[in-house]
Design a protein around this motif. Sequence first.
Motif, PDB file in Angstrom:
ATOM      1  N   HIS A 183      -2.549   2.763  -7.902  1.00 50.54           N
ATOM      2  CA  HIS A 183      -3.758   2.941  -8.700  1.00 50.54           C
ATOM      3  C   HIS A 183      -3.510   2.394 -10.107  1.00 50.54           C
ATOM      4  CE1 HIS A 183      -6.482   5.165  -6.143  1.00 50.54           C
ATOM      5  NE2 HIS A 183      -5.545   6.039  -5.817  1.00 50.54           N
ATOM      6  N   PRO A 184      -4.555   2.030 -10.836  1.00 53.95           N
ATOM      7  CA  PRO A 184      -4.361   1.544 -12.217  1.00 53.95           C
ATOM      8  C   PRO A 184      -3.558   2.496 -13.091  1.00 53.95           C
ATOM      9  CG  PRO A 184      -6.595   1.092 -11.495  1.00 53.95           C
ATOM     10  CD  PRO A 184      -5.972   1.934 -10.415  1.00 53.95           C
ATOM     11  N   ASP A 185      -3.627   3.805 -12.792  1.00 55.52           N
ATOM     12  CA  ASP A 185      -2.886   4.767 -13.609  1.00 55.52           C
ATOM     13  C   ASP A 185      -1.458   4.995 -13.099  1.00 55.52           C
ATOM     14  OD1 ASP A 185      -3.256   6.261 -11.335  1.00 55.52           O
ATOM     15  OD2 ASP A 185      -4.496   7.813 -12.271  1.00 55.52           O
ATOM     16  N   GLY A 186      -1.045   4.218 -12.075  1.00 51.26           N
ATOM     17  CA  GLY A 186       0.324   4.302 -11.581  1.00 51.26           C
ATOM     18  C   GLY A 186       0.540   5.237 -10.417  1.00 51.26           C
ATOM     19  N   ARG A 187      -0.506   5.942  -9.962  1.00 54.57           N
ATOM     20  CA  ARG A 187      -0.360   6.860  -8.830  1.00 54.57           C
ATOM     21  C   ARG A 187      -0.306   6.087  -7.514  1.00 54.57           C
ATOM     22  NH1 ARG A 187      -4.646   9.541  -7.661  1.00 54.57           N
ATOM     23  NH2 ARG A 187      -6.052   8.339  -9.022  1.00 54.57           N
ATOM     24  N   ASN A 188       0.378   6.655  -6.528  1.00 54.64           N
ATOM     25  CA  ASN A 188       0.361   6.085  -5.186  1.00 54.64           C
ATOM     26  C   ASN A 188      -1.026   6.243  -4.577  1.00 54.64           C
ATOM     27  OD1 ASN A 188       3.092   5.276  -4.950  1.00 54.64           O
ATOM     28  ND2 ASN A 188       3.711   7.391  -4.540  1.00 54.64           N
ATOM     29  N   ARG A 189      -1.523   5.196  -3.981  1.00 51.10           N
ATOM     30  CA  ARG A 189      -2.823   5.265  -3.322  1.00 51.10           C
ATOM     31  C   ARG A 189      -2.739   6.073  -2.025  1.00 51.10           C
ATOM     32  NH1 ARG A 189      -6.643   1.443  -5.100  1.00 51.10           N
ATOM     33  NH2 ARG A 189      -5.835   0.064  -6.726  1.00 51.10           N
ATOM     34  N   ILE A 190      -1.663   5.846  -1.285  1.00 55.78           N
ATOM     35  CA  ILE A 190      -1.465   6.568  -0.028  1.00 55.78           C
ATOM     36  C   ILE A 190      -0.304   7.528  -0.215  1.00 55.78           C
ATOM     37  CG2 ILE A 190      -0.882   6.369   2.406  1.00 55.78           C
ATOM     38  CD1 ILE A 190      -2.103   3.573   2.378  1.00 55.78           C
ATOM     39  N   GLN A 191      -0.576   8.807  -0.043  1.00 59.90           N
ATOM     40  CA  GLN A 191       0.447   9.827  -0.201  1.00 59.90           C
ATOM     41  C   GLN A 191       0.852  10.353   1.170  1.00 59.90           C
ATOM     42  OE1 GLN A 191      -0.819  12.814  -2.983  1.00 59.90           O
ATOM     43  NE2 GLN A 191      -1.367  11.315  -4.562  1.00 59.90           N
ATOM     44  N   ARG A 196       4.144  15.455   8.575  1.00 61.14           N
ATOM     45  CA  ARG A 196       2.777  15.806   8.967  1.00 61.14           C
ATOM     46  C   ARG A 196       1.855  14.596   9.008  1.00 61.14           C
ATOM     47  NH1 ARG A 196       0.507  20.496   5.412  1.00 61.14           N
ATOM     48  NH2 ARG A 196      -1.206  20.210   6.915  1.00 61.14           N
ATOM     49  N   GLY A 197       1.731  13.859   7.903  1.00 61.47           N
ATOM     50  CA  GLY A 197       0.822  12.740   7.935  1.00 61.47           C
ATOM     51  C   GLY A 197       0.614  12.121   6.580  1.00 61.47           C
ATOM     52  N   TYR A 198      -0.537  11.462   6.425  1.00 65.33           N
ATOM     53  CA  TYR A 198      -0.838  10.702   5.215  1.00 65.33           C
ATOM     54  C   TYR A 198      -2.262  10.972   4.753  1.00 65.33           C
ATOM     55  CZ  TYR A 198       3.221   7.892   6.663  1.00 65.33           C
ATOM     56  OH  TYR A 198       4.473   7.470   7.030  1.00 65.33           O
ATOM     57  N   LEU A 199      -2.513  10.716   3.445  1.00 60.81           N
ATOM     58  CA  LEU A 199      -3.868  10.778   2.940  1.00 60.81           C
ATOM     59  C   LEU A 199      -4.044   9.725   1.855  1.00 60.81           C
ATOM     60  CD1 LEU A 199      -4.422  13.584   0.334  1.00 60.81           C
ATOM     61  CD2 LEU A 199      -2.183  13.251   1.331  1.00 60.81           C
ATOM     62  N   TYR A 200      -5.291   9.241   1.737  1.00 57.53           N
ATOM     63  CA  TYR A 200      -5.625   8.333   0.641  1.00 57.53           C
ATOM     64  C   TYR A 200      -6.142   9.179  -0.507  1.00 57.53           C
ATOM     65  CZ  TYR A 200      -7.258   4.328  -1.981  1.00 57.53           C
ATOM     66  OH  TYR A 200      -7.416   3.371  -2.958  1.00 57.53           O
ATOM     67  N   ALA A 201      -5.430   9.111  -1.651  1.00 63.44           N
ATOM     68  CA  ALA A 201      -5.770   9.983  -2.775  1.00 63.44           C
ATOM     69  C   ALA A 201      -6.156   9.148  -3.991  1.00 63.44           C
ATOM     70  CB  ALA A 201      -4.581  10.880  -3.114  1.00 63.44           C
ATOM     71  N   HIS A 238     -11.766   9.400   5.437  1.00 61.83           N
ATOM     72  CA  HIS A 238     -11.479  10.800   5.088  1.00 61.83           C
ATOM     73  C   HIS A 238     -10.667  10.849   3.797  1.00 61.83           C
ATOM     74  CE1 HIS A 238     -11.806  10.459   9.523  1.00 61.83           C
ATOM     75  NE2 HIS A 238     -12.521  11.551   9.399  1.00 61.83           N
ATOM     76  N   PRO A 239     -11.208  10.341   2.681  1.00 59.97           N
ATOM     77  CA  PRO A 239     -10.429  10.301   1.441  1.00 59.97           C
ATOM     78  C   PRO A 239     -10.058  11.702   0.972  1.00 59.97           C
ATOM     79  CG  PRO A 239     -12.752   9.845   1.004  1.00 59.97           C
ATOM     80  CD  PRO A 239     -12.584   9.847   2.495  1.00 59.97           C
ATOM     81  N   GLY A 240      -8.795  11.850   0.552  1.00 55.08           N
ATOM     82  CA  GLY A 240      -8.326  13.138   0.077  1.00 55.08           C
ATOM     83  C   GLY A 240      -7.969  14.120   1.173  1.00 55.08           C
ATOM     84  N   LEU A 285     -11.638   0.071  -3.826  1.00 52.59           N
ATOM     85  CA  LEU A 285     -11.512  -0.461  -2.476  1.00 52.59           C
ATOM     86  C   LEU A 285     -12.850  -0.417  -1.754  1.00 52.59           C
ATOM     87  CD1 LEU A 285      -8.178   0.953  -0.989  1.00 52.59           C
ATOM     88  CD2 LEU A 285      -8.654  -1.355  -1.770  1.00 52.59           C
ATOM     89  N   ARG A 286     -13.161  -1.501  -1.068  1.00 51.11           N
ATOM     90  CA  ARG A 286     -14.384  -1.583  -0.261  1.00 51.11           C
ATOM     91  C   ARG A 286     -14.012  -2.147   1.098  1.00 51.11           C
ATOM     92  NH1 ARG A 286     -17.794  -6.079  -0.009  1.00 51.11           N
ATOM     93  NH2 ARG A 286     -16.738  -6.920  -1.844  1.00 51.11           N
ATOM     94  N   MET A 287     -14.573  -1.558   2.155  1.00 54.41           N
ATOM     95  CA  MET A 287     -14.219  -1.999   3.499  1.00 54.41           C
ATOM     96  C   MET A 287     -15.442  -2.058   4.383  1.00 54.41           C
ATOM     97  SD  MET A 287     -11.371  -0.441   6.113  1.00 54.41           S
ATOM     98  CE  MET A 287     -10.425  -1.652   7.030  1.00 54.41           C
ATOM     99  N   ASP A 288     -15.581  -3.170   5.101  1.00 58.47           N
ATOM    100  CA  ASP A 288     -16.594  -3.313   6.136  1.00 58.47           C
ATOM    101  C   ASP A 288     -15.964  -2.808   7.425  1.00 58.47           C
ATOM    102  OD1 ASP A 288     -18.092  -4.310   8.328  1.00 58.47           O
ATOM    103  OD2 ASP A 288     -18.970  -5.856   7.065  1.00 58.47           O
ATOM    104  N   THR A 289     -16.411  -1.668   7.918  1.00 62.64           N
ATOM    105  CA  THR A 289     -15.763  -1.054   9.076  1.00 62.64           C
ATOM    106  C   THR A 289     -16.055  -1.791  10.369  1.00 62.64           C
ATOM    107  OG1 THR A 289     -17.618   0.482   9.350  1.00 62.64           O
ATOM    108  CG2 THR A 289     -15.751   1.223   8.015  1.00 62.64           C
ATOM    109  N   GLY A 290     -17.050  -2.680  10.360  1.00 61.41           N
ATOM    110  CA  GLY A 290     -17.313  -3.477  11.552  1.00 61.41           C
ATOM    111  C   GLY A 290     -16.339  -4.624  11.686  1.00 61.41           C
TER     112      GLY A 290
END
Length: 218
Positions: free
Chosen positions: A200-208, A213-218, A160-162, A128-133
Amino acid sequence: MIDDDQELCELLGSWLQAEGFSLTSVHDGAAGLEAARAGSYEAIVLDMMLPGMNGLEVLRALRQTCNTPLLMLSARGEPVDRILGLELGADDYLAKPCDPRELVARLRALLRRSAPAADGPTLQVGDLRMDTGSLMAWQNDELLPLTQTEALILRELLEHPGQLIDRQTLSRQALGKPLGPYDRSLDMHMSNLRRKLGLHPDGRNRIQSVRGRGYLYA
């Protein structure tokens, strides 16, 4: 504004003009969809109940090609309407009759959050690539069709990955408001974002998620 209540459009148009906005009004769904696609608008206010093509049909068709910030209005105010609207890509929701001051505040918040940041850094996390502007994001160099709210959520997670980001922080950053006790709007936007990102290519959820409480990108 796409709303068949012409008197309301005139009233809100006068109020919005006094607040520095310029409003174009269209009074049926099909014409509203055509105008939204053809014009370069900073925001769209879309009524749920429209003659011919209803608001949900307009929203579904519009989100295939257009990511303009969009606020839905509905005189019915039923939770299922709000959920359907958010599922289809609405950024915010307001029940009718609405206070014009609240509509102005919601629109200002939408426009403030959608304003591009100058020289925003690029975030790269895996594929994933993102232009924050510009809030544009790519997955394996393919542009993702994200709404403004989805892009703001993704930006917060990728910055804030992970790391766990609590729900209130995400809501304030992406929706511009704190979450109420029964507000599921963040969850609906998150569900849409997960669907667009896939696994993810390996089958994992990108957003957990961490329940309550909340969420994280893993």
